[in-house]
Design an enzyme around this catalytic site. Structure first.
Site, PDB file in Angstrom:
ATOM      1  N   GLU A 123       0.817  -1.206   0.000  1.00  0.00           N
ATOM      2  CA  GLU A 123       0.000   0.000   0.000  1.00  0.00           C
ATOM      3  C   GLU A 123       0.861   1.270   0.000  1.00  0.00           C
ATOM      4  O   GLU A 123       1.697   1.459   0.890  1.00  0.00           O
ATOM      5  CB  GLU A 123      -0.939  -0.012   1.216  1.00  0.00           C
ATOM      6  CG  GLU A 123      -1.794   1.242   1.383  1.00  0.00           C
ATOM      7  CD  GLU A 123      -2.681   1.551   0.187  1.00  0.00           C
ATOM      8  OE1 GLU A 123      -3.295   0.618  -0.356  1.00  0.00           O
ATOM      9  OE2 GLU A 123      -2.734   2.729  -0.227  1.00  0.00           O
ATOM     10  N   THR A 137      -5.892   1.506  -5.423  1.00  0.00           N
ATOM     11  CA  THR A 137      -5.481   0.104  -5.301  1.00  0.00           C
ATOM     12  C   THR A 137      -6.184  -0.767  -6.337  1.00  0.00           C
ATOM     13  O   THR A 137      -5.560  -1.634  -6.959  1.00  0.00           O
ATOM     14  CB  THR A 137      -5.828  -0.459  -3.900  1.00  0.00           C
ATOM     15  OG1 THR A 137      -5.407   0.463  -2.915  1.00  0.00           O
ATOM     16  CG2 THR A 137      -5.161  -1.791  -3.667  1.00  0.00           C
ATOM     17  N   HIS A 175      -1.398   3.532   4.690  1.00  0.00           N
ATOM     18  CA  HIS A 175      -2.427   4.241   3.916  1.00  0.00           C
ATOM     19  C   HIS A 175      -2.640   5.602   4.554  1.00  0.00           C
ATOM     20  O   HIS A 175      -2.552   5.746   5.770  1.00  0.00           O
ATOM     21  CB  HIS A 175      -3.732   3.435   3.945  1.00  0.00           C
ATOM     22  CG  HIS A 175      -4.750   3.908   2.953  1.00  0.00           C
ATOM     23  ND1 HIS A 175      -5.431   5.100   3.092  1.00  0.00           N
ATOM     24  CD2 HIS A 175      -5.185   3.361   1.795  1.00  0.00           C
ATOM     25  CE1 HIS A 175      -6.239   5.248   2.064  1.00  0.00           C
ATOM     26  NE2 HIS A 175      -6.108   4.215   1.255  1.00  0.00           N
ATOM     27  N   ASP A 224       1.451  -0.131  -4.953  1.00  0.00           N
ATOM     28  CA  ASP A 224       0.222  -0.025  -5.760  1.00  0.00           C
ATOM     29  C   ASP A 224       0.075   1.328  -6.448  1.00  0.00           C
ATOM     30  O   ASP A 224      -0.393   1.423  -7.575  1.00  0.00           O
ATOM     31  CB  ASP A 224      -1.033  -0.390  -4.941  1.00  0.00           C
ATOM     32  CG  ASP A 224      -1.267   0.482  -3.723  1.00  0.00           C
ATOM     33  OD1 ASP A 224      -0.390   1.302  -3.369  1.00  0.00           O
ATOM     34  OD2 ASP A 224      -2.351   0.342  -3.109  1.00  0.00           O
ATOM     35  N   HIS A 225       0.483   2.407  -5.765  1.00  0.00           N
ATOM     36  CA  HIS A 225       0.326   3.759  -6.334  1.00  0.00           C
ATOM     37  C   HIS A 225       1.044   4.720  -5.404  1.00  0.00           C
ATOM     38  O   HIS A 225       1.555   4.296  -4.360  1.00  0.00           O
ATOM     39  CB  HIS A 225      -1.159   4.150  -6.461  1.00  0.00           C
ATOM     40  CG  HIS A 225      -1.944   3.890  -5.207  1.00  0.00           C
ATOM     41  ND1 HIS A 225      -1.830   4.677  -4.077  1.00  0.00           N
ATOM     42  CD2 HIS A 225      -2.803   2.894  -4.865  1.00  0.00           C
ATOM     43  CE1 HIS A 225      -2.604   4.194  -3.130  1.00  0.00           C
ATOM     44  NE2 HIS A 225      -3.200   3.098  -3.565  1.00  0.00           N
TER      45      HIS A 225
HETATM   46  C1  GP9 Z   1      -9.002  -0.461   0.461  1.00  0.00           C
HETATM   47  C2  GP9 Z   1      -7.544  -0.429   0.229  1.00  0.00           C
HETATM   48  C3  GP9 Z   1      -7.015   0.951   0.118  1.00  0.00           C
HETATM   49  O1  GP9 Z   1      -9.522  -1.724   0.507  1.00  0.00           O
HETATM   50  O2  GP9 Z   1      -7.233  -1.196  -0.859  1.00  0.00           O
HETATM   51  O3  GP9 Z   1      -7.552   1.557  -0.950  1.00  0.00           O
HETATM   52  P1  GP9 Z   1      -6.908   2.789  -1.721  1.00  0.00           P
HETATM   53  O4  GP9 Z   1      -7.476   4.009  -1.095  1.00  0.00           O
HETATM   54  O5  GP9 Z   1      -5.435   2.731  -1.595  1.00  0.00           O
HETATM   55  O6  GP9 Z   1      -7.364   2.566  -3.094  1.00  0.00           O
HETATM   56 MN    MN Z   2      -3.826   1.620  -2.191  1.00  0.00          MN
END
Ligand code: GP9
Ligand code: MN
Length: 634
Positions: free
Chosen positions: A253, A295, A410, A469-470
């Site tokens: 994440e 994500t 996150h 992921d980003h």
């Molecule tokens: C939510 C998690 C985080 O289930 O994958 O989401 P994001 O905000 O990073 O897309």
């Molecule tokens: Mn994410």
């Protein structure tokens, strides 16, 4: 009384001014809209008044007794729209779109981060509403108007003329603003947030219609394009090295590459991930290609080798389309697929999408023991998440294809004091300051997971892929980021370079290498299938194998920016990739003459990027795989 009435300014004018001022304040001071020249300043200033006048002026066509009501409720709705956008912006540095709105369930899950986005002084943003509400109730007779028809028409014409004037200025500033796909900030900057929403609604309706009217006719051209791009499997000496192995994919994440092999207060931020480079294939120029679906967009890229959509999350908007995703392909080869993620199954519409793309098991929050002690921010802490997952992993039938989605790192990057093993950074951005601590935590969680995999006997027969992921730190925090990176400022070039995310392919016993080729999330699908020795020549995807010598010449970011071996193109500027030096600016957004075109080395690649993105979009909007038989490809 009679006298006073003559001098009254009608409420629709008062409301236009008050609401206009409020909107301007939000645009100018609360959104982080980049203004490059005076004309942009002017447009941004006039637009709020023009748009407000256009809407409030409608009231002169209403019966006197309805005018006040109309103005009241319009102000209320307008204020809420503006405010929701602001809250959304604080998290995503982006504006709402219709598909995102229909993901309302996600907002409910934001929990602590939603609260962090609402600030007490925001209440001041409703002052105009209070004043207008009060005036409309108290002076309704005096502040409404009863124009004769000609004057009403005149008011309307004036409103339209203002709007047109605004549009013409915007057109001068950004030719073909509405026809071309710009990022949302450009739209809001030039036509305002309300017109932008109307534009977005029109766009979305069009995409709905696209599916209805699509037939398979567009496919042959796309198939031909994709095939032209396919890399000969013989050239890839890693084809099949991981045949029949399990796949453990770890989605990190918000981890960006800038923390890897970097330090804070003289300490490594990610000691485990740094060491892991030594016995993994590590891609140091690997970019995320996600948009609003965050994500879920990264998952979409990885599973399908197609681009997510320019607006909204494709998991939501097109979760029911036909795909030929990796879990489906592997399912036919005898693999069991599973995703582990301690969040609600409906988040990002995962439950629907996973089922659709053939994921056999989804271990969502219900599968975990979440207590007050083991949760932080968005939910279960990563260390507990991995620990509790092992038993499910062991129970899976082999070979398996699994994805673990971490969560602790996150936004807003909260962590309990006792879990922090590195001191915060010291800057004006609380977000960035905390980020290093949660990244470190995730690093430790992954380290523990590797240990547990070994103990559980799941390590030897698996390949482990780790991917960011980003981005986690948006451009909203550029000042602090510049401070951390010891730069004067974060340029548009730096901004693209910051979109790099770590990518590891760890094959136990295989050694490793740092690979510098440019690459992106779109490339994961063909790479994995090749490693597993699965013939995917019949597939339609836009990636190329990461290990192939014969790579595509660009990595396209979803907003049309791109990275090629030699150049980086973003926001109409073309940079030298190595030096970051600006090569040419295409400030109008269009090339003015042929000479410019010849000089602009980025232009030919930019066009290819546009073509590729639109092919991918066409497939998704039209749900074109309905018309394609992957078992008997043409
Ligand atoms: C939510 C998690 C985080 O289930 O994958 O989401 P994001 O905000 O990073 O897309
Ligand atoms: Mn994410």
């Amino acid at each position: 009384m009679f006298q006073r009435k003559e001098y009254n300014v009608p409420l629709y004018v008062v409301a236009s001014i008050l609401f206009g001022i409020k909107t301007y304040i939000v645009y100018r001071f609360l959104f982080n809209i980049e203004l490059d020249n005076f004309l942009q300043e002017v447009i941004l200033f006039i637009n709020p008044f023009v748009s407000a006048f256009f809407v409030f002026a409608i009231s002169v066509w209403l019966k006197k007794q309805n005018q006040m009501k109309f103005i009241r409720y319009t102000t209320l709705i307008g204020s809420l729209i503006l405010y929701f956008n602001l809250v959304f912006y604080r998290n995503f540095t982006d504006f709402l779109t219709i598909p995102v709105l229909f993901q309302g369930s996600n907002a409910a899950d934001l929990g602590t981060s939603a609260l962090a986005l609402i600030h007490i002084p925001d209440i001041l943003l409703f002052c105009d509403l209070a004043v207008i509400w009060y005036l409309s109730k108290k002076y309704d007779g005096e502040l409404s108007v009863s124009y004769e028809k000609r004057k009403r028409a005149l008011t309307l014409s004036l409103a339209i003329a203002f709007l047109l004037g605004n549009y013409i200025l915007a057109e001068i500033e950004r030719p073909q603003l509405l026809q071309r796909t710009f990022d949302r900030e450009y739209l809001v900057k030039n036509i305002g947030i309300f017109n932008y929403h109307i534009y977005d609604i029109a766009q979305q309706s069009r995409s709905q219609a696209q599916r209805v009217f699509a037939d398979g006719n567009q496919l042959p051209e796309i198939v031909e394009y994709v095939k032209g791009d396919t890399v000969n499997q013989d050239e890839n000496n890693l084809f099949g090295v991981a045949e029949d192995k399990n796949v453990i994919f770890i989605s990190l994440e918000s981890v960006q590459s800038f923390v890897i092999n970097n330090t804070l207060h003289g300490e490594e931020i990610t000691p485990f991930l740094n060491d892991l480079i030594d016995d993994s294939y590590y891609f140091e120029n690997f970019y995320h290609q996600t948009e609003q679906g965050k994500t879920s967009d990264s998952e979409f890229l990885v599973e399908n080798g197609m681009y997510p959509l320019p607006s909204g999350a494709v998991y939501f908007t097109h979760g029911q389309n036909k795909y030929n995703a990796t879990p489906e392909i592997l399912g036919e080869e005898g693999y069991t697929s599973a995703v582990f993620h301690a969040n609600n199954e409906s988040f990002w519409n995962r439950d629907v999408m996973y089922e659709n793309i053939g994921i056999d098991h989804f271990y969502d929050v219900e599968s975990y023991q979440v207590t007050d002690e083991n949760k932080v921010g968005w939910g279960l802490k990563d260390k507990d998440f991995f620990e509790q997952s092992i038993k499910y992993l062991q129970a899976l039938e082999e070979p398996y294809y699994t994805r673990f989605i971490t969560l602790t790192n996150h936004y807003p990057f909260d962590l309990a004091e006792e879990d922090a093993t590195i001191a915060k950074f010291d800057s004006n951005s609380k977000t960035l300051n905390q980020y290093f601590q949660t990244v470190r935590y995730t690093d430790e969680a992954v380290e523990n997971f590797f240990e547990q995999l070994k103990i559980a006997g799941e390590y030897e027969d698996s390949i482990i892929v780790l991917m960011g992921d980003h981005y986690g730190i948006s451009d909203f925090h550029n000042k602090a980021m510049a401070q951390y990176l010891e730069k004067d400022e974060i340029t548009a070039y730096d901004q693209v370079q910051l979109q790099r995310v770590p990518m590891y392919i760890h094959i136990p016993g295989e050694g490793g290498k740092v690979i510098s080729n440019i690459a992106g999330q779109i490339d994961v699908k063909p790479t994995l299938l090749n490693l597993l020795g699965i013939d995917n020549s019949g597939d339609i995807n836009f990636g190329t194998d990461l290990f192939s010598a014969d790579k595509k010449e660009f990595v396209a970011l979803r907003d049309g920016s791109f990275v090629s071996d030699d150049y980086i193109y973003t926001k109409d500027q073309c940079f030298d990739r190595e030096t970051g030096e600006l090569i040419s600016i295409d400030s109008s957004g269009l090339l003015n003459n042929e000479e410019d075109e010849a000089n602009n080395v980025c232009t030919p690649i930019k066009e290819k990027v546009q073509t590729e993105l639109s092919y991918s979009d066409e497939i998704i909007y039209g749900d074109l795989f309905r018309f394609y038989d992957f078992n008997n490809p043409e």
